[in-house]
Write a protein that holds these residues in place. Structure first.
Motif, PDB file in Angstrom:
ATOM      1  N   LYS A 137       0.839  -1.205   0.000  1.00 22.45           N
ATOM      2  CA  LYS A 137       0.000   0.000   0.000  1.00 22.45           C
ATOM      3  C   LYS A 137       0.865   1.242   0.000  1.00 22.45           C
ATOM      4  O   LYS A 137       0.621   2.185  -0.756  1.00 22.45           O
ATOM      5  CB  LYS A 137      -0.896   0.006   1.241  1.00 22.45           C
ATOM      6  CG  LYS A 137      -2.118  -0.869   1.111  1.00 22.45           C
ATOM      7  CD  LYS A 137      -3.000  -0.678   2.326  1.00 22.45           C
ATOM      8  CE  LYS A 137      -4.193  -1.612   2.272  1.00 22.45           C
ATOM      9  NZ  LYS A 137      -5.013  -1.509   3.464  1.00 22.45           N
ATOM     10  N   LEU A 140       2.282   1.850  -3.338  1.00 25.48           N
ATOM     11  CA  LEU A 140       1.294   2.354  -4.286  1.00 25.48           C
ATOM     12  C   LEU A 140       1.114   3.860  -4.110  1.00 25.48           C
ATOM     13  O   LEU A 140       1.017   4.613  -5.084  1.00 25.48           O
ATOM     14  CB  LEU A 140      -0.026   1.617  -4.052  1.00 25.48           C
ATOM     15  CG  LEU A 140      -1.015   1.601  -5.208  1.00 25.48           C
ATOM     16  CD1 LEU A 140      -0.369   1.019  -6.446  1.00 25.48           C
ATOM     17  CD2 LEU A 140      -2.238   0.774  -4.830  1.00 25.48           C
ATOM     18  N   ILE A 141       1.085   4.284  -2.859  1.00 25.61           N
ATOM     19  CA  ILE A 141       0.914   5.711  -2.598  1.00 25.61           C
ATOM     20  C   ILE A 141       2.139   6.495  -3.042  1.00 25.61           C
ATOM     21  O   ILE A 141       2.031   7.555  -3.659  1.00 25.61           O
ATOM     22  CB  ILE A 141       0.621   5.948  -1.100  1.00 25.61           C
ATOM     23  CG1 ILE A 141      -0.748   5.339  -0.777  1.00 25.61           C
ATOM     24  CG2 ILE A 141       0.633   7.421  -0.757  1.00 25.61           C
ATOM     25  CD1 ILE A 141      -1.045   5.245   0.676  1.00 25.61           C
ATOM     26  N   ALA A 144       1.856   6.912  -6.630  1.00 26.52           N
ATOM     27  CA  ALA A 144       0.862   7.917  -7.001  1.00 26.52           C
ATOM     28  C   ALA A 144       1.429   9.321  -6.812  1.00 26.52           C
ATOM     29  O   ALA A 144       1.248  10.199  -7.668  1.00 26.52           O
ATOM     30  CB  ALA A 144      -0.392   7.740  -6.163  1.00 26.52           C
ATOM     31  N   VAL A 145       2.129   9.533  -5.700  1.00 28.89           N
ATOM     32  CA  VAL A 145       2.705  10.860  -5.443  1.00 28.89           C
ATOM     33  C   VAL A 145       3.714  11.210  -6.530  1.00 28.89           C
ATOM     34  O   VAL A 145       3.706  12.315  -7.080  1.00 28.89           O
ATOM     35  CB  VAL A 145       3.363  10.887  -4.047  1.00 28.89           C
ATOM     36  CG1 VAL A 145       4.203  12.134  -3.876  1.00 28.89           C
ATOM     37  CG2 VAL A 145       2.300  10.797  -2.970  1.00 28.89           C
ATOM     38  N   PHE A 148       1.878  12.017  -9.749  1.00 27.27           N
ATOM     39  CA  PHE A 148       1.233  13.325  -9.635  1.00 27.27           C
ATOM     40  C   PHE A 148       2.249  14.447  -9.841  1.00 27.27           C
ATOM     41  O   PHE A 148       2.058  15.358 -10.652  1.00 27.27           O
ATOM     42  CB  PHE A 148       0.568  13.416  -8.256  1.00 27.27           C
ATOM     43  CG  PHE A 148       0.210  14.796  -7.807  1.00 27.27           C
ATOM     44  CD1 PHE A 148      -0.913  15.437  -8.308  1.00 27.27           C
ATOM     45  CD2 PHE A 148       0.990  15.455  -6.865  1.00 27.27           C
ATOM     46  CE1 PHE A 148      -1.245  16.704  -7.876  1.00 27.27           C
ATOM     47  CE2 PHE A 148       0.661  16.727  -6.432  1.00 27.27           C
ATOM     48  CZ  PHE A 148      -0.453  17.354  -6.938  1.00 27.27           C
ATOM     49  N   ASN A 152       2.757  17.105 -13.217  1.00 29.59           N
ATOM     50  CA  ASN A 152       2.703  18.562 -13.064  1.00 29.59           C
ATOM     51  C   ASN A 152       4.005  19.242 -13.451  1.00 29.59           C
ATOM     52  O   ASN A 152       4.003  20.233 -14.181  1.00 29.59           O
ATOM     53  CB  ASN A 152       2.314  18.917 -11.631  1.00 29.59           C
ATOM     54  CG  ASN A 152       0.814  18.804 -11.428  1.00 29.59           C
ATOM     55  OD1 ASN A 152       0.042  19.567 -11.995  1.00 29.59           O
ATOM     56  ND2 ASN A 152       0.403  17.799 -10.667  1.00 29.59           N
ATOM     57  N   TYR A 156       4.962  22.093 -16.433  1.00 30.54           N
ATOM     58  CA  TYR A 156       5.654  23.368 -16.248  1.00 30.54           C
ATOM     59  C   TYR A 156       6.874  23.466 -17.145  1.00 30.54           C
ATOM     60  O   TYR A 156       7.387  24.549 -17.396  1.00 30.54           O
ATOM     61  CB  TYR A 156       6.072  23.558 -14.779  1.00 30.54           C
ATOM     62  CG  TYR A 156       4.912  23.423 -13.815  1.00 30.54           C
ATOM     63  CD1 TYR A 156       3.648  23.918 -14.149  1.00 30.54           C
ATOM     64  CD2 TYR A 156       5.064  22.801 -12.588  1.00 30.54           C
ATOM     65  CE1 TYR A 156       2.585  23.766 -13.283  1.00 30.54           C
ATOM     66  CE2 TYR A 156       4.009  22.657 -11.722  1.00 30.54           C
ATOM     67  CZ  TYR A 156       2.768  23.139 -12.077  1.00 30.54           C
ATOM     68  OH  TYR A 156       1.721  22.985 -11.243  1.00 30.54           O
ATOM     69  N   LEU A 166       5.900  31.825 -23.434  1.00 32.01           N
ATOM     70  CA  LEU A 166       5.860  31.833 -21.981  1.00 32.01           C
ATOM     71  C   LEU A 166       7.244  31.641 -21.357  1.00 32.01           C
ATOM     72  O   LEU A 166       7.531  32.137 -20.277  1.00 32.01           O
ATOM     73  CB  LEU A 166       4.944  30.677 -21.534  1.00 32.01           C
ATOM     74  CG  LEU A 166       3.983  30.919 -20.399  1.00 32.01           C
ATOM     75  CD1 LEU A 166       3.146  32.153 -20.657  1.00 32.01           C
ATOM     76  CD2 LEU A 166       3.100  29.693 -20.230  1.00 32.01           C
ATOM     77  N   PHE A 171       8.383  36.178 -15.065  1.00 40.30           N
ATOM     78  CA  PHE A 171       7.471  35.863 -13.962  1.00 40.30           C
ATOM     79  C   PHE A 171       7.065  34.400 -13.993  1.00 40.30           C
ATOM     80  O   PHE A 171       7.141  33.695 -12.987  1.00 40.30           O
ATOM     81  CB  PHE A 171       6.230  36.757 -14.039  1.00 40.30           C
ATOM     82  CG  PHE A 171       5.149  36.332 -13.063  1.00 40.30           C
ATOM     83  CD1 PHE A 171       5.292  36.585 -11.706  1.00 40.30           C
ATOM     84  CD2 PHE A 171       4.016  35.654 -13.508  1.00 40.30           C
ATOM     85  CE1 PHE A 171       4.312  36.191 -10.814  1.00 40.30           C
ATOM     86  CE2 PHE A 171       3.039  35.251 -12.607  1.00 40.30           C
ATOM     87  CZ  PHE A 171       3.184  35.528 -11.261  1.00 40.30           C
ATOM     88  N   PHE A 172       6.652  33.933 -15.192  1.00 42.75           N
ATOM     89  CA  PHE A 172       6.211  32.542 -15.275  1.00 42.75           C
ATOM     90  C   PHE A 172       7.366  31.566 -15.121  1.00 42.75           C
ATOM     91  O   PHE A 172       7.222  30.512 -14.505  1.00 42.75           O
ATOM     92  CB  PHE A 172       5.461  32.298 -16.589  1.00 42.75           C
ATOM     93  CG  PHE A 172       4.029  32.726 -16.497  1.00 42.75           C
ATOM     94  CD1 PHE A 172       3.148  32.022 -15.695  1.00 42.75           C
ATOM     95  CD2 PHE A 172       3.562  33.859 -17.170  1.00 42.75           C
ATOM     96  CE1 PHE A 172       1.831  32.422 -15.576  1.00 42.75           C
ATOM     97  CE2 PHE A 172       2.248  34.256 -17.054  1.00 42.75           C
ATOM     98  CZ  PHE A 172       1.373  33.539 -16.262  1.00 42.75           C
ATOM     99  N   LEU A 175       7.792  31.315 -11.511  1.00 44.98           N
ATOM    100  CA  LEU A 175       6.685  30.587 -10.888  1.00 44.98           C
ATOM    101  C   LEU A 175       6.806  29.087 -11.151  1.00 44.98           C
ATOM    102  O   LEU A 175       6.731  28.259 -10.221  1.00 44.98           O
ATOM    103  CB  LEU A 175       5.354  31.105 -11.444  1.00 44.98           C
ATOM    104  CG  LEU A 175       4.114  30.362 -10.927  1.00 44.98           C
ATOM    105  CD1 LEU A 175       3.859  30.705  -9.467  1.00 44.98           C
ATOM    106  CD2 LEU A 175       2.884  30.686 -11.765  1.00 44.98           C
ATOM    107  N   PHE A 176       7.019  28.734 -12.434  1.00 45.01           N
ATOM    108  CA  PHE A 176       7.119  27.319 -12.784  1.00 45.01           C
ATOM    109  C   PHE A 176       8.282  26.663 -12.071  1.00 45.01           C
ATOM    110  O   PHE A 176       8.183  25.535 -11.575  1.00 45.01           O
ATOM    111  CB  PHE A 176       7.280  27.163 -14.305  1.00 45.01           C
ATOM    112  CG  PHE A 176       6.011  27.473 -15.062  1.00 45.01           C
ATOM    113  CD1 PHE A 176       4.780  27.435 -14.419  1.00 45.01           C
ATOM    114  CD2 PHE A 176       6.040  27.794 -16.414  1.00 45.01           C
ATOM    115  CE1 PHE A 176       3.617  27.717 -15.114  1.00 45.01           C
ATOM    116  CE2 PHE A 176       4.878  28.069 -17.108  1.00 45.01           C
ATOM    117  CZ  PHE A 176       3.663  28.035 -16.457  1.00 45.01           C
ATOM    118  N   LEU A 183       7.317  20.645  -5.860  1.00 43.58           N
ATOM    119  CA  LEU A 183       6.785  19.320  -6.159  1.00 43.58           C
ATOM    120  C   LEU A 183       7.869  18.245  -6.168  1.00 43.58           C
ATOM    121  O   LEU A 183       7.591  17.064  -5.926  1.00 43.58           O
ATOM    122  CB  LEU A 183       6.074  19.335  -7.516  1.00 43.58           C
ATOM    123  CG  LEU A 183       4.715  20.020  -7.529  1.00 43.58           C
ATOM    124  CD1 LEU A 183       4.199  20.128  -8.950  1.00 43.58           C
ATOM    125  CD2 LEU A 183       3.722  19.258  -6.674  1.00 43.58           C
TER     126      LEU A 183
END
Lengths: 759, 53
Positions: A137, A140-141, A144-145, A148, A152, A156, A166, A171-172, A175-176, A183
């Motif tokens: 378990k 699996l998590i 998944a993390v 995810f 993402n 970016y 961009l 600025f972007f 930010l990215f 992350l």
């Protein structure tokens, strides 16, 4: 209409159904001894998941579950039996969670499950299984993390990859980059934690480990990216970092899934009677743990149960099967007040035994020569290669880093991490588990179950195969005896029995054992002519038992041993004694003989020598009358010269199986107990052995191919990286591609080979 | 283009919710057995009341 046991049913379907239902509703058979131990308080509390004053809940492994009807039947248990409150099946794990009232003991539930055809596997080690599940378990998590974050971070990075407008927006970009950093932290320190910690542990212990370059690569990628981002020189390679971890975890998860399907551990305690029926002074019978018994205690042993301690027979028909200990397949008759020995299995009715020594479970295990604890596995060569590989990669990375420091300092860190990443030996590390995992799966589809994927490599190196005879080459009921001729009258049976029991010749003892229910008469003028037969006068009749030659009959060509019977000079027929060899065993032996040295070690007499040689004529060893310990010694002797596989009956050969480089237990079903074995083969798949070994041998070829592939890949990659032509981004993209292509290559090669040889 | 900031934070939030839901589902054991529910649905009988703790 169908009539069964005084009940009338409309059809057989109803009769069968009623039979099953009646088994569920009221216990039909006595609860077996080996389940009784589960009721003892200290065991019980270890086994159950939850208990209170009224009820308890337990998760029981039932390997026999195999279709939706099984689920339906098991989950319907509560409606038939009041004691069971609920039952819920987990099909994937072949387990059933049962809640029952305290008035329904666990032993009863276990017996009930066995009665309706689901032999439960309850063992005190099952908690380990739950831990594994917890681990699964968590993985699996973690996966998944990582997924995810990878998704993402990838998004970016798109502006930079595709040169969108961009990317030029400060600025972007800022930010990215910050979002990516945020992350990537859970990816590295949560999802990738195991790589870092195991690399750290290996380093502090001064060992090389496959995870070291991975961790170094991950960390250098991370640090380099942080440096680029915070110094404003670039956006770093955090997307590659997250992708790397994600793919690594997918591989690991897949691997775990494969392993999970094939674990088949059972505890020694499941088989050995830990509790016995003790007769107390006031003649009442109570359950008692073996280690609480003392000398002089009287215990009852029922049909099919194992005698736990040495003792003296007090009452009952002692017919004891010592095959577990001596390998002798014919049970021994024991008279009252004679000794019976621990480890023997009572075969006829109930006996009462007075203990002559203080019992101990350890001693019983010792008798069976069951070594506890796992075999040590040799580390696989891909591991040892990747060890050097690891060191080499780190060295190359360092040297080229230092070199570039002098040539062009701005490129040094960049070259260092590119080399580490592109040369990361994870393709190499993945190829063994995937190849073996694939092979393992093919094997289990063919009813051959291996404990451990790494043992495939041991299997591929086997040079010598040792067979046990009884139960392996022959069917379980090894001896079939039949009489052809006119039916023998009762008095003649008695006479034949009396004569045959005078001789210790194996054929005589088989006949004598077969007729043992008759009463023994006095034999006069007994004579035994070795190699021919026996004669004597019983009840006034001259009886001769022996070969056709001896009785002047014409010889018949039969593989079976024939014993002719003559009474007062008239031949009345013959006994036919055959070992029932498994069908097709000759073809199996001949095919295996092409690639391996074959031997047979048997606990039986050598009556079958010629029959075995007729199947296959090149045995390097053909030994008979061996005790289990001697078998183990023989295997050990062979082991000094070449790597040996012992294939035999799980129990009485356990020490020989343990001794071999690889041990296979042959069994009729998977529910048995196989101490010391590396693999379990369902007997009906015995004729697939040559193919199984061929596939195992092929694994070495596959691994060499993948090694060559990843070496070429790495050398090319490293040479570009060293020259400073490879950015870490491209390196990080190439790396998972190489891993994936190796994995795909391995899986396809295994599948294709299996298909070609017909597994 | 500043709208991207809102979109990105929304998408991150949504994805985090899904991630959390997945976490919950794994912890509750919804992924323990992916096979039996598909067979259980064929069972004609009423689902039993599970009077577990």
């Amino acid at each position: 209409m169908v009539r069964i046991d005084n009940s009338i049913y409309c059809c057989y379907g109803c009769a069968t159904l009623d039979d099953v239902v009646s088994k569920i509703t009221h216990s039909t058979s006595d609860v077996s001894l080996r389940y009784k131990q589960y009721d003892l308080a200290e065991n019980f509390s270890q086994l159950v998941d939850y208990e209170n004053l009224e009820l308890y809940r337990i998760s029981i492994s039932l390997p026999a579950i195999h279709c939706s009807s099984c689920i339906e039947l098991l989950e319907d248990l509560p409606s038939f039996n009041e004691g069971i409150l609920s039952a819920r099946v987990n099909f994937e794990q072949r387990r059933c969670v049962i809640t029952a009232t305290k008035s329904t003991p666990l032993s009863y539930v276990a017996q009930l499950l066995e009665d309706i055809g689901y032999l439960p596997q309850i063992s005190l080690s099952q908690k380990q299984k739950d831990l594994d599940q917890e681990y699964n378990k968590t993985n699996l998590i973690k996966l998944a993390v990582a997924g995810f974050c990878f998704g993402n971070i990838m998004l970016y990075s798109f502006p930079h990859y595709f040169g969108l407008g961009l990317a030029n927006d400060p600025f972007f970009t800022q930010l990215f980059s910050m979002l990516s950093v945020a992350l990537s932290i859970p990816v590295l320190f949560y999802s990738g934690k195991e790589y870092l910690t195991s690399a750290y542990r290996a380093l502090t212990a001064g060992k090389s480990h496959i995870n070291i370059p991975i961790s170094l690569g991950l960390l250098s990628l991370f640090c380099w990216s942080l440096y680029e981002i915070f110094s404003g020189t670039g956006i770093g390679y955090l997307d590659s970092l997250a992708g790397l971890v994600f793919f690594l975890l997918i591989g690991k998860w897949f691997q775990h899934k494969v392993y999970d399907h094939v674990s088949h551990h059972r505890n020694v305690q499941d088989f050995i009677p830990v509790v016995v029926r003790k007769k107390s002074t006031n003649q009442s019978i109570e359950w008692e743990r073996i280690d609480k018994l003392s000398k002089g205690d009287k215990i009852l042993v029922k049909n099919g149960e194992i005698i736990p301690v040495n003792g003296k027979l007090l009452r009952g028909n002692g017919v004891i099967d010592y095959s577990f200990i001596t390998g002798e397949q014919l049970p021994e008759r024991v008279s009252i007040s004679d000794h019976v020995y621990a480890g023997g299995c009572q075969k006829e009715g109930e006996i009462e035994v007075e203990l002559s020594e203080v019992p101990s479970a350890e001693k019983l295990w010792e008798t069976w020569n069951i070594k506890q604890g796992a075999k040590e596995f040799e580390t696989h060569w891909t591991n040892s290669i990747s060890k050097y590989f690891t060191i080499a990669v780190v060295l190359i990375a360092l040297i080229s880093g230092v070199f570039w420091l002098y040539v062009d300092a701005s490129k040094a860190a960049f070259v260092f991490s590119s080399v580490l990443i592109v040369a990361c030996p994870c393709a190499l590390a993945l190829s063994a588990p995937f190849t073996y995992g694939g092979i393992l799966r093919v094997f289990s589809n063919n009813n051959f179950f291996i404990k451990n994927a790494d043992s495939v490599s041991t299997l591929s190196k086997i040079k010598h195969i040792v067979f046990d005879k009884t139960g392996t080459l022959t069917e379980k009921e090894a001896i079939q005896i039949s009489f052809s001729g006119n039916e023998i009258s009762h008095s003649n049976k008695r006479a034949i029995y009396s004569l045959a029991s005078q001789s210790s010749h194996p054929l005589s003892s088989i006949i004598a054992f077969n007729l043992a229910s008759n009463e023994k008469l006095e034999v006069k003028g007994f004579e035994e002519i070795i190699g021919k037969g026996i004669s004597g006068i019983v009840d006034g009749k001259v009886i001769k038992l022996g070969s056709s030659q001896w009785l002047n009959l014409k010889q018949s060509n039969s593989n079976a041993s024939l014993v002719y019977v003559s009474i007062n000079g008239n031949t009345i027929g013959h006994f036919q004694i055959v070992s029932a060899y498994r069908s097709g065993i000759g073809a199996v032996l001949n095919k295996l003989g092409l690639n391996y040295n074959l031997s047979v070690l048997s606990g039986d007499n050598d009556a079958e020598r010629s029959a075995l040689q007729a199947f296959y004529n090149g045995f390097s060893k053909l030994r008979f009358n061996l005790k289990p310990k001697q078998k183990a010694l023989e295997v050990k002797k062979i082991k000094t010269n070449e790597s040996v596989l012992m294939i035999g009956d799980g129990l009485n050969d356990s020490s020989a199986i343990q001794e071999g480089n690889f041990g296979v237990a042959v069994t009729e079903n998977l529910n048995g107990f196989y101490p010391g074995s590396d693999g379990v083969l369902i007997s009906k798949s015995l004729n697939k052995l040559p193919k199984i070994f061929e596939l195992a041998r092929y694994s070495a070829t596959i691994l060499k191919l993948s090694l060559a592939f990843s070496l070429i890949y790495n050398i090319a990659g490293v040479s570009f990286a060293v020259m400073g032509l490879l950015t870490p981004i491209i390196a990080a993209i190439l790396m998972p591609i190489s891993s994936i292509s190796v994995v795909v290559l391995d899986t396809l090669l295994v599948k294709q080979k299996a298909k070609r040889i017909g597994l | 283009m500043k709208i991207l900031v809102l979109l990105i934070s929304l998408s991150l939030l949504l994805a985090s919710i899904f991630l959390y839901a997945f976490y919950k589902a794994v912890k509750k054991g919804q992924f323990d057995d992916l096979e039996s529910p598909s067979m259980r649905i064929l069972d004609k009988k009423q689902p039993k009341q599970l009077n577990q703790k």
